[in-house]
Design a protein around this motif. Structure first.
Motif, PDB file in Angstrom:
ATOM      1  N   ASP A 154      -5.550   2.618 -28.593  1.00 36.61           N
ATOM      2  CA  ASP A 154      -4.607   2.874 -27.539  1.00 36.61           C
ATOM      3  C   ASP A 154      -4.663   1.915 -26.533  1.00 36.61           C
ATOM      4  OD1 ASP A 154      -3.573   5.112 -28.804  1.00 36.61           O
ATOM      5  OD2 ASP A 154      -4.711   6.552 -27.701  1.00 36.61           O
ATOM      6  N   TYR A 155      -6.169   1.416 -26.133  1.00 35.93           N
ATOM      7  CA  TYR A 155      -6.548   0.711 -25.284  1.00 35.93           C
ATOM      8  C   TYR A 155      -5.778  -0.758 -25.600  1.00 35.93           C
ATOM      9  CZ  TYR A 155      -9.118  -3.166 -23.094  1.00 35.93           C
ATOM     10  OH  TYR A 155      -9.286  -4.488 -22.539  1.00 35.93           O
ATOM     11  N   GLN A 156      -5.870  -1.192 -26.788  1.00 38.58           N
ATOM     12  CA  GLN A 156      -5.470  -2.522 -27.153  1.00 38.58           C
ATOM     13  C   GLN A 156      -3.837  -2.481 -27.249  1.00 38.58           C
ATOM     14  OE1 GLN A 156      -7.754  -2.409 -31.112  1.00 38.58           O
ATOM     15  NE2 GLN A 156      -9.207  -3.641 -30.329  1.00 38.58           N
ATOM     16  N   THR A 157      -3.324  -1.359 -27.733  1.00 39.99           N
ATOM     17  CA  THR A 157      -1.857  -1.629 -27.609  1.00 39.99           C
ATOM     18  C   THR A 157      -1.183  -1.706 -26.381  1.00 39.99           C
ATOM     19  OG1 THR A 157      -1.820  -0.063 -29.767  1.00 39.99           O
ATOM     20  CG2 THR A 157       0.151  -0.164 -28.315  1.00 39.99           C
ATOM     21  N   LEU A 158      -1.922  -0.976 -25.360  1.00 40.89           N
ATOM     22  CA  LEU A 158      -1.493  -1.218 -23.841  1.00 40.89           C
ATOM     23  C   LEU A 158      -1.803  -2.372 -23.384  1.00 40.89           C
ATOM     24  CD1 LEU A 158      -2.292   2.590 -22.784  1.00 40.89           C
ATOM     25  CD2 LEU A 158      -0.066   1.460 -23.079  1.00 40.89           C
ATOM     26  N   ARG A 159      -2.879  -2.860 -23.713  1.00 43.46           N
ATOM     27  CA  ARG A 159      -3.290  -4.265 -23.565  1.00 43.46           C
ATOM     28  C   ARG A 159      -2.565  -5.307 -23.884  1.00 43.46           C
ATOM     29  NH1 ARG A 159      -5.997  -8.755 -25.325  1.00 43.46           N
ATOM     30  NH2 ARG A 159      -7.444  -9.659 -24.016  1.00 43.46           N
ATOM     31  N   ASP A 160      -1.869  -5.091 -24.892  1.00 40.74           N
ATOM     32  CA  ASP A 160      -0.968  -6.356 -25.431  1.00 40.74           C
ATOM     33  C   ASP A 160       0.124  -6.435 -24.571  1.00 40.74           C
ATOM     34  OD1 ASP A 160      -2.857  -7.094 -27.047  1.00 40.74           O
ATOM     35  OD2 ASP A 160      -2.056  -6.123 -28.909  1.00 40.74           O
ATOM     36  N   LYS A 161       0.540  -4.948 -24.286  1.00 42.48           N
ATOM     37  CA  LYS A 161       1.891  -4.651 -23.576  1.00 42.48           C
ATOM     38  C   LYS A 161       1.919  -5.474 -21.966  1.00 42.48           C
ATOM     39  CE  LYS A 161       3.681  -0.732 -25.950  1.00 42.48           C
ATOM     40  NZ  LYS A 161       4.243   0.656 -25.830  1.00 42.48           N
ATOM     41  N   LYS A 162       0.688  -5.330 -21.454  1.00 43.36           N
ATOM     42  CA  LYS A 162       0.444  -5.708 -20.292  1.00 43.36           C
ATOM     43  C   LYS A 162       0.577  -7.306 -20.251  1.00 43.36           C
ATOM     44  CE  LYS A 162      -0.097  -1.678 -18.105  1.00 43.36           C
ATOM     45  NZ  LYS A 162       0.696  -1.468 -16.958  1.00 43.36           N
ATOM     46  N   LEU A 163       0.075  -7.790 -21.390  1.00 48.18           N
ATOM     47  CA  LEU A 163      -0.026  -9.284 -21.496  1.00 48.18           C
ATOM     48  C   LEU A 163       1.606  -9.699 -21.884  1.00 48.18           C
ATOM     49  CD1 LEU A 163      -3.313  -9.841 -23.254  1.00 48.18           C
ATOM     50  CD2 LEU A 163      -2.846 -10.432 -20.942  1.00 48.18           C
ATOM     51  N   GLU A 164       2.688  -8.984 -22.029  1.00 50.02           N
ATOM     52  CA  GLU A 164       3.850  -9.674 -22.460  1.00 50.02           C
ATOM     53  C   GLU A 164       4.389 -10.533 -21.437  1.00 50.02           C
ATOM     54  OE1 GLU A 164       5.954  -6.371 -23.894  1.00 50.02           O
ATOM     55  OE2 GLU A 164       4.819  -6.057 -25.831  1.00 50.02           O
ATOM     56  N   PRO A 165       4.465  -9.921 -20.131  1.00 48.68           N
ATOM     57  CA  PRO A 165       5.011 -10.759 -19.054  1.00 48.68           C
ATOM     58  C   PRO A 165       4.382 -12.150 -18.919  1.00 48.68           C
ATOM     59  CG  PRO A 165       4.619  -8.487 -18.408  1.00 48.68           C
ATOM     60  CD  PRO A 165       3.981  -8.855 -19.683  1.00 48.68           C
ATOM     61  N   TYR A 166       3.176 -12.422 -19.081  1.00 51.50           N
ATOM     62  CA  TYR A 166       2.418 -13.578 -18.891  1.00 51.50           C
ATOM     63  C   TYR A 166       2.749 -14.370 -19.997  1.00 51.50           C
ATOM     64  CZ  TYR A 166      -1.301 -16.977 -19.011  1.00 51.50           C
ATOM     65  OH  TYR A 166      -2.310 -18.286 -18.875  1.00 51.50           O
ATOM     66  N   LYS A 167       3.063 -13.874 -21.321  1.00 51.58           N
ATOM     67  CA  LYS A 167       2.993 -14.629 -22.335  1.00 51.58           C
ATOM     68  C   LYS A 167       4.433 -15.337 -22.354  1.00 51.58           C
ATOM     69  CE  LYS A 167       1.249 -14.041 -26.369  1.00 51.58           C
ATOM     70  NZ  LYS A 167       0.747 -13.429 -27.730  1.00 51.58           N
ATOM     71  N   ARG A 168       5.390 -14.407 -21.956  1.00 55.14           N
ATOM     72  CA  ARG A 168       6.868 -14.739 -21.975  1.00 55.14           C
ATOM     73  C   ARG A 168       7.019 -15.893 -20.842  1.00 55.14           C
ATOM     74  NH1 ARG A 168       8.441 -10.046 -20.949  1.00 55.14           N
ATOM     75  NH2 ARG A 168       8.575 -10.158 -18.815  1.00 55.14           N
ATOM     76  N   VAL A 169       6.533 -15.922 -19.613  1.00 54.81           N
ATOM     77  CA  VAL A 169       6.602 -16.923 -18.530  1.00 54.81           C
ATOM     78  C   VAL A 169       5.828 -18.190 -19.076  1.00 54.81           C
ATOM     79  CG1 VAL A 169       5.842 -17.442 -16.171  1.00 54.81           C
ATOM     80  CG2 VAL A 169       6.599 -15.316 -16.653  1.00 54.81           C
ATOM     81  N   VAL A 170       4.888 -18.063 -19.730  1.00 56.04           N
ATOM     82  CA  VAL A 170       4.325 -19.477 -20.086  1.00 56.04           C
ATOM     83  C   VAL A 170       4.787 -19.975 -21.269  1.00 56.04           C
ATOM     84  CG1 VAL A 170       1.976 -20.244 -20.869  1.00 56.04           C
ATOM     85  CG2 VAL A 170       1.992 -18.750 -18.997  1.00 56.04           C
ATOM     86  N   SER A 171       5.324 -19.321 -22.128  1.00 54.87           N
ATOM     87  CA  SER A 171       6.168 -19.764 -23.433  1.00 54.87           C
ATOM     88  C   SER A 171       7.625 -20.536 -22.862  1.00 54.87           C
ATOM     89  CB  SER A 171       6.627 -18.577 -24.079  1.00 54.87           C
ATOM     90  OG  SER A 171       5.632 -17.738 -24.877  1.00 54.87           O
ATOM     91  N   GLU A 172       8.106 -20.029 -21.903  1.00 47.31           N
ATOM     92  CA  GLU A 172       9.318 -20.548 -21.331  1.00 47.31           C
ATOM     93  C   GLU A 172       8.699 -21.875 -20.630  1.00 47.31           C
ATOM     94  OE1 GLU A 172      10.838 -17.901 -18.564  1.00 47.31           O
ATOM     95  OE2 GLU A 172      11.605 -16.546 -20.084  1.00 47.31           O
ATOM     96  N   ILE A 173       7.738 -21.994 -19.961  1.00 50.19           N
ATOM     97  CA  ILE A 173       7.071 -23.388 -19.437  1.00 50.19           C
ATOM     98  C   ILE A 173       6.840 -24.165 -20.557  1.00 50.19           C
ATOM     99  CG2 ILE A 173       5.113 -24.441 -18.308  1.00 50.19           C
ATOM    100  CD1 ILE A 173       4.969 -21.756 -16.469  1.00 50.19           C
ATOM    101  N   ILE A 174       5.990 -23.709 -21.532  1.00 52.59           N
ATOM    102  CA  ILE A 174       5.803 -24.641 -22.822  1.00 52.59           C
ATOM    103  C   ILE A 174       7.045 -25.287 -23.287  1.00 52.59           C
ATOM    104  CG2 ILE A 174       4.915 -24.529 -24.912  1.00 52.59           C
ATOM    105  CD1 ILE A 174       2.760 -22.542 -23.971  1.00 52.59           C
ATOM    106  N   TYR A 175       8.143 -24.553 -23.734  1.00 53.54           N
ATOM    107  CA  TYR A 175       8.984 -24.915 -24.239  1.00 53.54           C
ATOM    108  C   TYR A 175      10.037 -25.899 -23.343  1.00 53.54           C
ATOM    109  CZ  TYR A 175       8.022 -22.332 -28.511  1.00 53.54           C
ATOM    110  OH  TYR A 175       7.412 -21.634 -29.634  1.00 53.54           O
ATOM    111  N   SER A 176       9.999 -25.630 -22.175  1.00 56.92           N
ATOM    112  CA  SER A 176      10.518 -26.425 -21.292  1.00 56.92           C
ATOM    113  C   SER A 176      10.045 -27.795 -21.128  1.00 56.92           C
ATOM    114  CB  SER A 176      11.151 -25.636 -19.946  1.00 56.92           C
ATOM    115  OG  SER A 176       9.911 -25.364 -19.268  1.00 56.92           O
ATOM    116  N   ASP A 177       8.804 -27.575 -20.902  1.00 57.48           N
ATOM    117  CA  ASP A 177       7.993 -28.925 -20.513  1.00 57.48           C
ATOM    118  C   ASP A 177       6.579 -29.074 -21.308  1.00 57.48           C
ATOM    119  OD1 ASP A 177       7.316 -31.360 -19.478  1.00 57.48           O
ATOM    120  OD2 ASP A 177       6.847 -30.742 -17.510  1.00 57.48           O
TER     121      ASP A 177
END
Length: 398
Positions: A154-177
């Motif tokens: 349960d901790y791991q599942t919730l942990r992954d959800k908490k990291l989704e905003p970080y991964k989304r923002v960084v992915s956009e940065i990576i693909y843009s530049d």
């Protein structure tokens, strides 16, 4: 080799060791930290091999500081630190950076600041703020886990959800530049000894390859380029191995994309123990009920987790339970100190988050527990300690 990495292969032919910093081209970092009178402020170089102190002072009431650091030969990273709070930034030669920060409230130093004279300061600041938000939320989840309010998974599942905003923002940065220092910084951040972006994930593997490709084209001699290139190659190899295993498993109706909680054969692991000798999972698990524990000894949750594993071993050791524990962070000194009194087999994965075992065992976060029966089958991927203990008892009784 794919066309995507043709340039990488060529560039590596000329990779050579070189000095990362040059003393005759200083980086200047000055500014003001309010609300930190009497506290020590440090300027540290975040090298690929570790952290190096560049300068320090004790702040007075005015909070003024003026640091000089040896400039990196290639664009690299530094940080200002007060206690355990950081302001990370990138710098090249002849940089003049001005920072204004507040430290009145605990936790504010690394989030409430402005930076001038550094092209990537604002983007890295945005990444860092999101990272700290996620880390704070995950620390709260760990508290719930430690208090028995959440199971490990349960901790791991919730942990992954908490990291989704970080991964989304960084992915956009990576693909843009992808050539930016921001892209590399965001991609390489770790939490609890594991990369936030999973090198064993097919989607994340493409991000490692994308950034590695442009870094080789730009800075082929940089130690960071070589490190990321090696990581990207291992990432691709792991993804290929996962796909091959999934294909073979589909043909035999055993498994599909990852290891489920039903019966499947385990993948052997061969890693060094505290004496440097290779210890294989196969040699430990042969003919016995074996618990595979993937952990990180430097994580905040490690003491509580070690206590859980120790209780299981104490209870079922006489009945034949074996444990093969894999430490997934690279701090060997800390690891050796922790395992001195642990009576089961401990090995360390010095590649940390770059390990192919992350993909081969379908690890999205740590800790992770798998149970092997006497026939060499993985019969459980534990989602709760009570469930695990019940299955251990059942398998030992067979």
């Amino acid at each position: 080799m794919s066309r995507q990495f043709a340039l990488l292969a060529f560039a590596l032919l000329i990779l050579a060791s070189s000095c990362q910093k040059e003393d005759d081209r200083p980086v200047s970092v000055s500014g003001t930290v309010r609300g930190a009178e009497g506290k020590k402020l440090y300027l540290e170089y975040l090298g690929i091999q570790g952290i190096t102190l560049e300068d320090s002072l004790t702040l007075d009431a005015a909070g003024k500081f003026d640091f000089k650091a040896s400039a990196p030969e290639y664009p690299d990273y530094f940080r200002l630190r007060i206690g355990s709070e950081f302001i990370p930034f990138s710098a090249d030669s002849l940089e003049q950076i001005k920072v204004t920060a507040d430290a009145f409230v605990p936790g504010s130093f690394g989030t409430n600041y402005t930076m001038e004279g550094n092209g990537t300061g604002k983007a890295i600041q945005a990444i860092w703020v999101i990272y700290q938000d996620a880390a704070t939320d995950i620390a709260g989840l760990m508290k719930q886990y430690s208090d028995g309010k959440l199971s490990i998974f349960d901790y791991q599942t919730l942990r992954d959800k908490k990291l989704e905003p970080y991964k989304r923002v960084v992915s956009e940065i990576i693909y843009s530049d992808p050539a930016s220092q921001d892209a590399y910084f965001g991609l390489m951040q770790q939490l609890d000894g594991s990369y936030i972006f999973n090198p064993s994930s097919p989607e994340d593997s493409r991000l490692f390859a994308t950034v590695a490709n442009v870094m080789v084209a730009r800075d082929s001699l940089s130690p960071r380029t070589k490190h990321l290139y090696d990581l990207a190659l291992r990432s691709m190899a792991t993804v290929r191995a996962m796909r091959k295993r999934a294909s073979q498993a589909a043909d035999t109706t055993a498994v599909k994309n990852t290891i489920p909680t039903e019966v499947v054969g385990y993948i052997d692991i061969q890693l060094p123990d505290a004496n440097g000798a290779k210890r294989s999972l196969k040699s430990v698990a042969a003919g016995g009920v074996t618990l595979i524990s993937f952990t990180s000894m430097s994580a905040d949750w490690a003491p509580d987790y070690n206590g859980i594993v120790s209780k299981l071993f104490d209870k079922y050791r006489a009945s034949g339970l074996r444990i093969y524990q894999v430490n997934m962070d690279t701090d060997q000194h800390a690891w050796r100190n922790v395992i001195k009194n642990q009576p089961w087999v401990n090995v360390i994965e010095t590649r940390g988050g770059a390990s192919e075992y992350i993909g081969l065992y379908g690890l999205s976060s740590l800790p992770a527990l798998f149970l092997i029966d006497k026939g060499g089958n993985i019969v459980l991927r534990a989602s709760h300690i009570d469930e695990l203990e019940k299955r251990i008892s059942t398998e030992l009784a067979r």
